[in-house]
Design a protein around this motif. Structure first.
Motif, PDB file in Angstrom:
ATOM      1  N   GLN A 284       0.842  -1.183   0.000  1.00 27.09           N
ATOM      2  CA  GLN A 284       0.000   0.000   0.000  1.00 27.09           C
ATOM      3  C   GLN A 284       0.879   1.236   0.000  1.00 27.09           C
ATOM      4  O   GLN A 284       1.640   1.461   0.953  1.00 27.09           O
ATOM      5  N   ALA A 285       0.764   1.993  -1.059  1.00 32.95           N
ATOM      6  CA  ALA A 285       1.509   3.241  -1.178  1.00 32.95           C
ATOM      7  C   ALA A 285       0.676   4.371  -0.567  1.00 32.95           C
ATOM      8  O   ALA A 285      -0.555   4.249  -0.461  1.00 32.95           O
ATOM      9  N   PRO A 286       1.306   5.458  -0.174  1.00 33.44           N
ATOM     10  CA  PRO A 286       0.560   6.571   0.428  1.00 33.44           C
ATOM     11  C   PRO A 286      -0.555   7.059  -0.488  1.00 33.44           C
ATOM     12  O   PRO A 286      -0.332   7.317  -1.674  1.00 33.44           O
ATOM     13  N   GLY A 287      -1.750   7.156   0.064  1.00 35.62           N
ATOM     14  CA  GLY A 287      -2.885   7.661  -0.687  1.00 35.62           C
ATOM     15  C   GLY A 287      -3.486   6.685  -1.678  1.00 35.62           C
ATOM     16  O   GLY A 287      -4.367   7.049  -2.458  1.00 35.62           O
ATOM     17  N   LYS A 288      -3.018   5.434  -1.649  1.00 34.85           N
ATOM     18  CA  LYS A 288      -3.526   4.441  -2.604  1.00 34.85           C
ATOM     19  C   LYS A 288      -4.124   3.253  -1.880  1.00 34.85           C
ATOM     20  O   LYS A 288      -3.895   3.040  -0.691  1.00 34.85           O
ATOM     21  N   GLU A 289      -4.883   2.475  -2.641  1.00 34.64           N
ATOM     22  CA  GLU A 289      -5.472   1.265  -2.101  1.00 34.64           C
ATOM     23  C   GLU A 289      -4.400   0.184  -1.946  1.00 34.64           C
ATOM     24  O   GLU A 289      -3.385   0.191  -2.632  1.00 34.64           O
ATOM     25  N   ARG A 290      -4.661  -0.750  -1.043  1.00 36.12           N
ATOM     26  CA  ARG A 290      -3.782  -1.901  -0.924  1.00 36.12           C
ATOM     27  C   ARG A 290      -3.905  -2.737  -2.184  1.00 36.12           C
ATOM     28  O   ARG A 290      -5.013  -2.987  -2.660  1.00 36.12           O
ATOM     29  N   GLU A 291      -2.773  -3.175  -2.715  1.00 40.26           N
ATOM     30  CA  GLU A 291      -2.796  -3.929  -3.956  1.00 40.26           C
ATOM     31  C   GLU A 291      -2.024  -5.232  -3.841  1.00 40.26           C
ATOM     32  O   GLU A 291      -1.052  -5.347  -3.080  1.00 40.26           O
ATOM     33  N   PHE A 292      -2.456  -6.181  -4.621  1.00 35.15           N
ATOM     34  CA  PHE A 292      -1.827  -7.495  -4.675  1.00 35.15           C
ATOM     35  C   PHE A 292      -0.451  -7.391  -5.315  1.00 35.15           C
ATOM     36  O   PHE A 292      -0.261  -6.686  -6.308  1.00 35.15           O
ATOM     37  N   VAL A 293       0.511  -8.120  -4.753  1.00 34.61           N
ATOM     38  CA  VAL A 293       1.861  -8.167  -5.309  1.00 34.61           C
ATOM     39  C   VAL A 293       2.194  -9.579  -5.787  1.00 34.61           C
ATOM     40  O   VAL A 293       2.563  -9.785  -6.942  1.00 34.61           O
ATOM     41  N   ALA A 294       2.070 -10.549  -4.890  1.00 28.81           N
ATOM     42  CA  ALA A 294       2.451 -11.922  -5.230  1.00 28.81           C
ATOM     43  C   ALA A 294       1.757 -12.888  -4.293  1.00 28.81           C
ATOM     44  O   ALA A 294       1.413 -12.530  -3.162  1.00 28.81           O
ATOM     45  N   ALA A 295       1.583 -14.117  -4.751  1.00 32.52           N
ATOM     46  CA  ALA A 295       0.975 -15.155  -3.935  1.00 32.52           C
ATOM     47  C   ALA A 295       1.635 -16.489  -4.237  1.00 32.52           C
ATOM     48  O   ALA A 295       2.130 -16.708  -5.348  1.00 32.52           O
ATOM     49  N   VAL A 296       1.613 -17.361  -3.255  1.00 29.59           N
ATOM     50  CA  VAL A 296       2.208 -18.685  -3.418  1.00 29.59           C
ATOM     51  C   VAL A 296       1.316 -19.725  -2.766  1.00 29.59           C
ATOM     52  O   VAL A 296       0.642 -19.460  -1.763  1.00 29.59           O
ATOM     53  N   SER A 297       1.296 -20.905  -3.350  1.00 29.46           N
ATOM     54  CA  SER A 297       0.454 -21.982  -2.839  1.00 29.46           C
ATOM     55  C   SER A 297       1.079 -22.622  -1.610  1.00 29.46           C
ATOM     56  O   SER A 297       2.214 -22.321  -1.236  1.00 29.46           O
ATOM     57  N   ARG A 298       0.337 -23.527  -1.005  1.00 30.34           N
ATOM     58  CA  ARG A 298       0.812 -24.204   0.207  1.00 30.34           C
ATOM     59  C   ARG A 298       2.146 -24.874   0.002  1.00 30.34           C
ATOM     60  O   ARG A 298       3.038 -24.814   0.850  1.00 30.34           O
ATOM     61  N   SER A 299       2.288 -25.545  -1.125  1.00 30.83           N
ATOM     62  CA  SER A 299       3.514 -26.306  -1.383  1.00 30.83           C
ATOM     63  C   SER A 299       4.637 -25.435  -1.912  1.00 30.83           C
ATOM     64  O   SER A 299       5.802 -25.840  -1.912  1.00 30.83           O
ATOM     65  N   GLY A 300       4.287 -24.243  -2.378  1.00 32.52           N
ATOM     66  CA  GLY A 300       5.288 -23.385  -3.001  1.00 32.52           C
ATOM     67  C   GLY A 300       5.441 -23.639  -4.485  1.00 32.52           C
ATOM     68  O   GLY A 300       6.215 -22.960  -5.157  1.00 32.52           O
ATOM     69  N   GLY A 301       4.679 -24.584  -4.999  1.00 32.69           N
ATOM     70  CA  GLY A 301       4.843 -24.949  -6.397  1.00 32.69           C
ATOM     71  C   GLY A 301       4.124 -24.064  -7.377  1.00 32.69           C
ATOM     72  O   GLY A 301       4.414 -24.082  -8.583  1.00 32.69           O
ATOM     73  N   VAL A 302       3.181 -23.275  -6.883  1.00 34.84           N
ATOM     74  CA  VAL A 302       2.413 -22.383  -7.755  1.00 34.84           C
ATOM     75  C   VAL A 302       2.533 -20.965  -7.220  1.00 34.84           C
ATOM     76  O   VAL A 302       2.419 -20.734  -6.012  1.00 34.84           O
ATOM     77  N   ALA A 303       2.775 -20.033  -8.109  1.00 34.99           N
ATOM     78  CA  ALA A 303       2.907 -18.633  -7.712  1.00 34.99           C
ATOM     79  C   ALA A 303       2.255 -17.736  -8.758  1.00 34.99           C
ATOM     80  O   ALA A 303       2.106 -18.133  -9.922  1.00 34.99           O
ATOM     81  N   ASP A 304       1.888 -16.563  -8.335  1.00 32.46           N
ATOM     82  CA  ASP A 304       1.310 -15.584  -9.249  1.00 32.46           C
ATOM     83  C   ASP A 304       1.784 -14.206  -8.831  1.00 32.46           C
ATOM     84  O   ASP A 304       2.107 -13.972  -7.659  1.00 32.46           O
TER      85      ASP A 304
END
Length: 126
Positions: free
Chosen positions: A38-58
């Protein structure tokens, strides 16, 4: 589960930084994990995600190719490696987690997450 993020700081454009988020309590390996900012004055935004096993990311389009999310379930830690940092990456970065039965599932919406870390500030100077 409690999450604690750290590793932020002040760097120059083009530099690298690695954020860490350590979890205490709960079964860490059963949690999908993500990073938001979340940057000043902006909405919180998605950066990265990872699955339980670590095998899938976005990743969000703005960080794809520059940031890498990974996790070490033995250390109850999720990382965000940030390379080629830009001034527009300046923000407070938050880690988030949610218990899931899906081993390959990833969550990209802030509303999808149950647990949040306290945030760590990343400032990139030009």
């Amino acid at each position: 589960v409690q999450l604690q993020a750290f590793g932020g700081g002040l760097v120059q454009a083009g530099a690298s930084l690695r954020l860490s988020c350590v979890a205490s309590r709960g079964s860490f390996s059963r949690y999908a994990l993500g990073w938001f900012r979340q940057a000043p004055g902006k909405e919180r935004e998605f950066v990265a995600a990872v699955s339980r096993s670590g095998g899938v990311a976005d990743y969000s389009d703005s960080v794809k190719g520059r940031f890498t999310i990974s996790r070490d379930n033995a250390k109850n830690t999720v990382y965000l490696q940030m390379d080629s940092l830009k001034p527009e990456d300046t923000a407070v970065y938050y880690c988030a987690g949610r218990h899931t039965i899906l081993t390959a599932g990833i969550l990209t919406g802030a509303v999808d997450y149950t647990y949040w870390g306290q945030g760590t500030l990343v400032t990139v100077s030009s």
